[in-house]
Design a protein around this motif. Structure first.
Motif, PDB file in Angstrom:
ATOM      1  N   MET A 153      22.657  42.856  30.884  1.00 52.59           N
ATOM      2  CA  MET A 153      24.082  42.809  31.560  1.00 52.59           C
ATOM      3  C   MET A 153      25.338  44.103  30.721  1.00 52.59           C
ATOM      4  SD  MET A 153      23.782  38.500  31.437  1.00 52.59           S
ATOM      5  CE  MET A 153      25.377  38.937  32.070  1.00 52.59           C
ATOM      6  N   ARG A 154      25.421  44.156  31.485  1.00 52.01           N
ATOM      7  CA  ARG A 154      27.065  44.628  30.365  1.00 52.01           C
ATOM      8  C   ARG A 154      28.385  44.822  31.413  1.00 52.01           C
ATOM      9  NH1 ARG A 154      26.853  51.538  28.836  1.00 52.01           N
ATOM     10  NH2 ARG A 154      25.858  51.735  30.958  1.00 52.01           N
ATOM     11  N   ARG A 155      29.298  44.186  30.854  1.00 47.08           N
ATOM     12  CA  ARG A 155      30.475  44.073  30.569  1.00 47.08           C
ATOM     13  C   ARG A 155      30.886  45.218  31.051  1.00 47.08           C
ATOM     14  NH1 ARG A 155      30.137  38.871  33.100  1.00 47.08           N
ATOM     15  NH2 ARG A 155      29.073  37.780  31.232  1.00 47.08           N
ATOM     16  N   LYS A 156      32.385  45.075  32.450  1.00 47.65           N
ATOM     17  CA  LYS A 156      32.700  46.785  32.333  1.00 47.65           C
ATOM     18  C   LYS A 156      33.820  46.672  32.895  1.00 47.65           C
ATOM     19  CE  LYS A 156      29.119  50.350  32.011  1.00 47.65           C
ATOM     20  NZ  LYS A 156      28.369  51.491  32.510  1.00 47.65           N
ATOM     21  N   GLU A 157      35.099  47.089  33.737  1.00 44.66           N
ATOM     22  CA  GLU A 157      36.368  47.855  34.490  1.00 44.66           C
ATOM     23  C   GLU A 157      35.946  48.099  35.423  1.00 44.66           C
ATOM     24  OE1 GLU A 157      39.711  48.311  31.314  1.00 44.66           O
ATOM     25  OE2 GLU A 157      39.487  45.667  31.049  1.00 44.66           O
TER      26      GLU A 157
ATOM     27  N   LYS B  32      41.233  43.309  41.188  1.00 45.62           N
ATOM     28  CA  LYS B  32      42.361  42.847  40.647  1.00 45.62           C
ATOM     29  C   LYS B  32      42.214  43.236  39.206  1.00 45.62           C
ATOM     30  CE  LYS B  32      41.130  37.816  42.715  1.00 45.62           C
ATOM     31  NZ  LYS B  32      40.364  36.641  42.161  1.00 45.62           N
ATOM     32  N   ARG B  33      43.448  43.123  38.898  1.00 48.11           N
ATOM     33  CA  ARG B  33      44.071  44.493  37.111  1.00 48.11           C
ATOM     34  C   ARG B  33      42.932  43.504  36.176  1.00 48.11           C
ATOM     35  NH1 ARG B  33      50.235  45.500  38.003  1.00 48.11           N
ATOM     36  NH2 ARG B  33      50.067  47.127  39.057  1.00 48.11           N
ATOM     37  N   ASP B  34      42.944  41.898  36.555  1.00 46.77           N
ATOM     38  CA  ASP B  34      42.353  41.734  34.867  1.00 46.77           C
ATOM     39  C   ASP B  34      40.791  41.442  35.535  1.00 46.77           C
ATOM     40  OD1 ASP B  34      42.664  39.741  36.940  1.00 46.77           O
ATOM     41  OD2 ASP B  34      43.499  38.029  35.229  1.00 46.77           O
ATOM     42  N   SER B  35      39.922  41.583  36.646  1.00 42.13           N
ATOM     43  CA  SER B  35      38.548  41.523  36.617  1.00 42.13           C
ATOM     44  C   SER B  35      37.548  42.098  36.206  1.00 42.13           C
ATOM     45  CB  SER B  35      38.405  41.908  38.598  1.00 42.13           C
ATOM     46  OG  SER B  35      37.238  41.421  38.609  1.00 42.13           O
ATOM     47  N   GLU B  36      36.873  41.634  35.140  1.00 39.45           N
ATOM     48  CA  GLU B  36      35.944  42.447  34.311  1.00 39.45           C
ATOM     49  C   GLU B  36      34.769  42.576  35.324  1.00 39.45           C
ATOM     50  OE1 GLU B  36      35.337  41.891  29.994  1.00 39.45           O
ATOM     51  OE2 GLU B  36      34.241  40.002  31.146  1.00 39.45           O
ATOM     52  N   VAL B  37      33.768  43.244  35.522  1.00 40.84           N
ATOM     53  CA  VAL B  37      32.456  43.872  36.082  1.00 40.84           C
ATOM     54  C   VAL B  37      31.289  43.777  35.514  1.00 40.84           C
ATOM     55  CG1 VAL B  37      31.534  45.608  38.133  1.00 40.84           C
ATOM     56  CG2 VAL B  37      34.521  45.379  38.135  1.00 40.84           C
ATOM     57  N   THR B  38      30.140  43.053  36.169  1.00 40.11           N
ATOM     58  CA  THR B  38      29.014  43.063  35.133  1.00 40.11           C
ATOM     59  C   THR B  38      28.212  43.656  36.009  1.00 40.11           C
ATOM     60  OG1 THR B  38      29.968  40.124  34.767  1.00 40.11           O
ATOM     61  CG2 THR B  38      27.487  41.142  34.446  1.00 40.11           C
TER      62      THR B  38
ATOM     63  N   PHE C 281      32.795  53.249  23.929  1.00 40.18           N
ATOM     64  CA  PHE C 281      33.084  51.408  24.293  1.00 40.18           C
ATOM     65  C   PHE C 281      34.043  50.969  24.794  1.00 40.18           C
ATOM     66  CE2 PHE C 281      30.149  52.671  20.197  1.00 40.18           C
ATOM     67  CZ  PHE C 281      29.235  51.946  20.232  1.00 40.18           C
ATOM     68  N   PRO C 282      34.195  50.691  25.867  1.00 39.62           N
ATOM     69  CA  PRO C 282      35.044  50.891  26.982  1.00 39.62           C
ATOM     70  C   PRO C 282      35.782  49.473  26.981  1.00 39.62           C
ATOM     71  CG  PRO C 282      33.501  51.668  28.630  1.00 39.62           C
ATOM     72  CD  PRO C 282      33.130  51.296  26.664  1.00 39.62           C
ATOM     73  N   ALA C 283      36.929  49.335  25.853  1.00 36.06           N
ATOM     74  CA  ALA C 283      38.031  48.409  25.601  1.00 36.06           C
ATOM     75  C   ALA C 283      38.115  47.640  27.082  1.00 36.06           C
ATOM     76  CB  ALA C 283      39.308  48.959  25.218  1.00 36.06           C
ATOM     77  N   THR C 284      36.790  45.805  27.236  1.00 32.00           N
ATOM     78  CA  THR C 284      37.081  45.484  28.667  1.00 32.00           C
ATOM     79  C   THR C 284      38.324  44.768  28.030  1.00 32.00           C
ATOM     80  OG1 THR C 284      35.140  44.282  27.566  1.00 32.00           O
ATOM     81  CG2 THR C 284      34.742  46.059  29.556  1.00 32.00           C
ATOM     82  N   ARG C 285      38.673  43.702  28.932  1.00 27.98           N
ATOM     83  CA  ARG C 285      39.015  42.169  28.395  1.00 27.98           C
ATOM     84  C   ARG C 285      38.513  41.493  27.346  1.00 27.98           C
ATOM     85  NH1 ARG C 285      40.109  38.064  32.750  1.00 27.98           N
ATOM     86  NH2 ARG C 285      38.008  38.979  33.315  1.00 27.98           N
ATOM     87  N   ARG C 286      37.193  40.880  27.508  1.00 31.49           N
ATOM     88  CA  ARG C 286      36.461  40.760  25.991  1.00 31.49           C
ATOM     89  C   ARG C 286      36.626  41.330  24.848  1.00 31.49           C
ATOM     90  NH1 ARG C 286      31.900  37.338  27.769  1.00 31.49           N
ATOM     91  NH2 ARG C 286      32.587  37.413  28.752  1.00 31.49           N
TER      92      ARG C 286
END
Length: 408
Positions: A18-22, A227-233, A383-388
């Motif tokens: 899994m990866r967290r992205k925007e 959504k602007r603050d949505s984090e894609v999995t 390393f893209p800056a996601t919300r986390r």
């Protein structure tokens, strides 16, 4: 529903897949979307008293994708496999599919004789005062004539025309009875989406159903929305198989054990236990030989082989020729405002914002391309800056600031 608790199993047993992205990370990508899931999300989110069309939400989300230079490919469900019939009937009953009985078209009385699944749309044929179309969640499309009667028994059909991705049937009745025609298209949207990403036609599949992975989709995106603050999995099937140490065939059997839309499951079998049994015995047949049938009862006449075959089948469709063009603002106004209840100023206002945003992004892209020869890469690009990550970074900075203040 997808695959029961597969997301939880991946979270605990294969987090490296899994990866967290925007949403911005998918700029320039071609994404296949399971349209029925997207539309149902908007339908469930809209209060019933507002009587708004889910197409409104689809309009806004599509423009957001285009603003981020994402090329969406909307994939529709065809006729579902027979294995899914029981699931569809339960869903239809829970959602009150017969709420259209108040319609004065006289069609609802005979819809029950055709298909017990939910009616999703009624639409007059353009330019006709008598013909209208009825769409079902089963994937079938029927043509009716208000001047004709409906039969008292379920209709029988004969093939009128057939292609690689569709079939048209007409009624066998000697006299004219409704429905006049029936259209069907093969397969589930998830299966076709998975086929498109496996063949390289698209870069990823956006869907909330985890069975995209069971169908062999190599890249699955969840929570890809506007959504602007949505984090894609993002899920990677190759990395998942490597982390779980399973072959693709073993993974499909695992998904059937967890629970899918196409057959029942062994009772009392949780994700951890199912994974352990598949690793030990490799197939459902091997699991059935060694499982305790008192604590884990096996469904009578279990159709797991049909479900397995369904996951392995490749959709019989022609390779699509994909093309995108600028949105047709006047066409959108005509459809959303003249034929639908959306206010024209809202549509034109959003289109204006879309053009401004698109122009800004294109200019920025041109600047980036000109500077590409001399521009030094930054760590954030790898390393893209996601919300986390942003939250962790902010916490570290705040902590560092407090320590420095004490040193003064």
């Amino acid at each position: 529903m997808g695959i029961t608790k597969l997301a939880n199993l991946i979270h605990f047993d294969a987090p490296e897949s899994m990866r967290r992205k925007e949403i911005g990370d998918y700029s320039g990508k071609i994404i296949a979307l399971d349209t029925s899931i997207v539309v149902n999300q908007f339908r469930s989110a809209l209060p019933s008293h507002l009587k708004l069309s889910p197409l409104t939400g689809l309009f806004y989300r599509t423009l957001t994708f285009l603003e981020h230079d994402i090329k969406p490919v909307f994939v529709l469900d065809g006729r579902p496999p027979n294995q899914k019939r029981a699931v569809l009937e339960k869903r239809a009953q829970s959602t009150g599919w017969n709420s259209l009985q108040s319609s004065n078209t006289g069609v609802c009385s005979c819809i029950r004789l055709i298909d017990k699944s939910a009616v999703t749309c009624l639409k007059w044929v353009p330019g006709s005062e008598h013909l209208f179309l009825v769409a079902h969640s089963s994937g079938c499309l029927y043509l009716y004539n208000v001047e004709h009667t409906c039969g008292t028994t379920p209709p029988h059909y004969q093939l009128l025309k057939q292609g690689e991705s569709y079939a048209v049937h007409t009624g066998k009745s000697k006299s004219a009875h409704n429905p006049l025609l029936r259209w069907t298209a093969p397969g589930e949207a998830e299966a076709l989406c998975a086929h498109l990403v496996k063949s390289g036609t698209v870069n990823a599949v956006a869907s909330e159903d985890m069975d995209t992975l069971a169908f062999g989709g190599t890249v699955l995106l969840r929570q890809l929305n506007a959504k602007r603050d949505s984090e894609v999995t993002e899920y990677s099937l190759p990395k998942l198989l490597e982390a779980l140490q399973l072959t693709y065939k073993e993974f499909v059997d695992l998904c059937i054990l967890l629970g899918c839309d196409y057959c029942d499951k062994i009772g009392g079998l949780g994700p951890s236990r199912a994974l352990k049994l598949i690793k030990q015995h490799h197939t459902i047949e091997g699991v059935m030989e060694h499982v305790n049938r008192k604590t884990h009862p096996i469904p009578p006449n279990w159709q797991y082989k049909d479900a397995r075959k369904l996951f392995f089948e490749t959709p019989k469709v022609d390779d699509p020729v994909l093309a995108w063009s600028e949105p047709d603002e006047e066409g959108l106004v005509q459809f959303l405002c003249k034929e639908r209840p959306l206010k024209e100023e809202r549509v034109r206002g959003r289109m204006k914002k879309f053009r401004e945003s698109l122009l800004k992004r294109r200019k920025q892209r041109e600047v980036d391309e000109k500077m590409g020869q001399t521009r030094q890469s930054r760590l954030e690009e790898f390393f893209p800056a996601t919300r986390r990550r942003k939250a962790v970074s902010a916490a570290v900075e705040a902590s560092s600031g407090r320590k420095r203040s004490k040193m003064k």
